[in-house]
Motif scaffolding. Structure first.
Motif, short mmCIF file in Angstrom:
data_model
loop_
_atom_site.label_atom_id
_atom_site.label_comp_id
_atom_site.label_asym_id
_atom_site.label_seq_id
_atom_site.Cartn_x
_atom_site.Cartn_y
_atom_site.Cartn_z
N GLY A 75 0.80 -1.23 0.00
CA GLY A 75 0.00 0.00 0.00
C GLY A 75 0.82 1.26 0.00
O GLY A 75 1.65 1.48 -0.89
N SER A 76 0.61 2.09 1.05
CA SER A 76 1.31 3.37 1.15
C SER A 76 2.75 3.19 1.63
O SER A 76 3.52 4.14 1.64
N GLY A 77 3.07 1.97 2.12
CA GLY A 77 4.39 1.73 2.68
C GLY A 77 4.51 2.21 4.11
O GLY A 77 5.56 2.08 4.74
N ASN A 78 3.41 2.73 4.66
CA ASN A 78 3.45 3.26 6.03
C ASN A 78 3.34 2.11 7.04
O ASN A 78 2.88 1.02 6.73
N ILE A 79 3.76 2.41 8.28
CA ILE A 79 3.80 1.36 9.31
C ILE A 79 2.57 1.39 10.21
O ILE A 79 2.52 0.72 11.23
N GLY A 80 1.53 2.17 9.83
CA GLY A 80 0.38 2.33 10.70
C GLY A 80 -0.75 1.35 10.46
O GLY A 80 -0.72 0.53 9.53
N ALA A 81 -1.77 1.44 11.32
CA ALA A 81 -2.91 0.53 11.28
C ALA A 81 -3.64 0.58 9.94
O ALA A 81 -4.09 -0.46 9.44
N THR A 82 -3.76 1.79 9.36
CA THR A 82 -4.45 1.93 8.07
C THR A 82 -3.79 1.05 7.02
O THR A 82 -4.47 0.38 6.23
N ASN A 83 -2.47 1.02 7.03
CA ASN A 83 -1.76 0.24 6.02
C ASN A 83 -1.79 -1.25 6.35
O ASN A 83 -1.81 -2.08 5.45
N VAL A 84 -1.79 -1.59 7.65
CA VAL A 84 -1.92 -3.00 8.04
C VAL A 84 -3.27 -3.53 7.53
O VAL A 84 -3.37 -4.65 7.04
N LEU A 85 -4.30 -2.67 7.60
CA LEU A 85 -5.64 -3.06 7.14
C LEU A 85 -5.63 -3.40 5.65
O LEU A 85 -6.42 -4.22 5.18
N ARG A 86 -4.72 -2.80 4.89
CA ARG A 86 -4.65 -3.07 3.45
C ARG A 86 -4.21 -4.50 3.17
O ARG A 86 -4.40 -4.99 2.06
N THR A 87 -3.64 -5.18 4.17
CA THR A 87 -3.28 -6.59 3.98
C THR A 87 -4.53 -7.45 4.08
O THR A 87 -4.51 -8.63 3.78
N GLY A 88 -5.62 -6.86 4.59
CA GLY A 88 -6.87 -7.60 4.76
C GLY A 88 -7.03 -8.18 6.16
O GLY A 88 -8.08 -8.69 6.50
#
Ligand code: G3P
Length: 195
Positions: free
Chosen positions: A36-49
């Protein structure tokens, strides 16, 4: 003064713990920096499903901010609590464990605010949620909540606190500069979407 320096240092080290990276590793989700954005936050973790991993990241990253504030308040006092919140944020944004390449600070910001002043924290969370429900943009929700937070702080906590929160707001805006560009271009991904 020594106690203040120690609590500031502890707050920074606590803030430095990148729960997104920890959860991605625990749940075998791969390298967040490549997703995703490459960020280490929860929003990006959510992109893994993986919703549980994202939730635990949110909990960890906000909890560390709250813990830093509460510890400082207990050990030193109210002014130290604000400083500890700032140090925890700096830890998340510029973590020593990741060669100072950290996250965007939204969860840690909300956790810090909740511990500094419950009404301020709740209002900031409600603002985030409201914008998220309406627009589905995590970054925009964070930017609006960060913009409102100093006002909430001045109204429900105190003026010195509002100046400190304004610094956190500026840091959050600075860290979201890529998101701001994407929002302007209409290319920002919505919550839960892979993008
Ligand atoms: O919590 C950070 C959020 O505001 C944006 O995250 O991954 O969409 O850049 P991201």
């Amino acid at each position: 003064l020594l106690m203040l320096i120690v609590t500031a240092l502890v707050a920074y080290l606590l803030g430095s713990i990148p729960f997104g990276i920890v959860m991605a590793r625990l749940f075998g989700l791969g390298d967040l920096r490549q997703i995703g954005s490459g960020n280490i936050g929860a929003t990006n973790v959510l992109r893994t499903g993986n919703k549980l991993a994202a939730f635990l990241t949110l909990l960890g990253d906000s909890g560390k901010g709250a813990l830093a504030v509460i510890l400082a308040r207990l050990l030193v006092g109210e002014q130290a609590a604000g400083i500890a919140g700032l140090c925890a944020m700096l830890g998340h944004l510029y973590p020593i464990y990741l060669r100072f390449k950290g996250g965007k600070g939204v969860a840690t910001f909300l956790g810090t605010l909740l511990a500094l002043s419950l009404p301020v924290g709740l209002l900031a969370c409600a603002t985030w949620l409201l914008v998220a429900v309406v627009t589905r943009y995590s970054s925009l929700s964070a930017l609006v909540a960060a913009l409102m937070a100093p006002i909430y702080t001045a109204a429900f906590y105190h003026l010195h606190g509002a100046i400190l929160v304004l610094v956190l707001t500026a840091l959050i805006f600075y860290k979201h500069r890529d998101n701001i560009a994407r929002l302007k271009a209409g290319t920002e991904t919505k919550i839960g979407k892979k993008g």
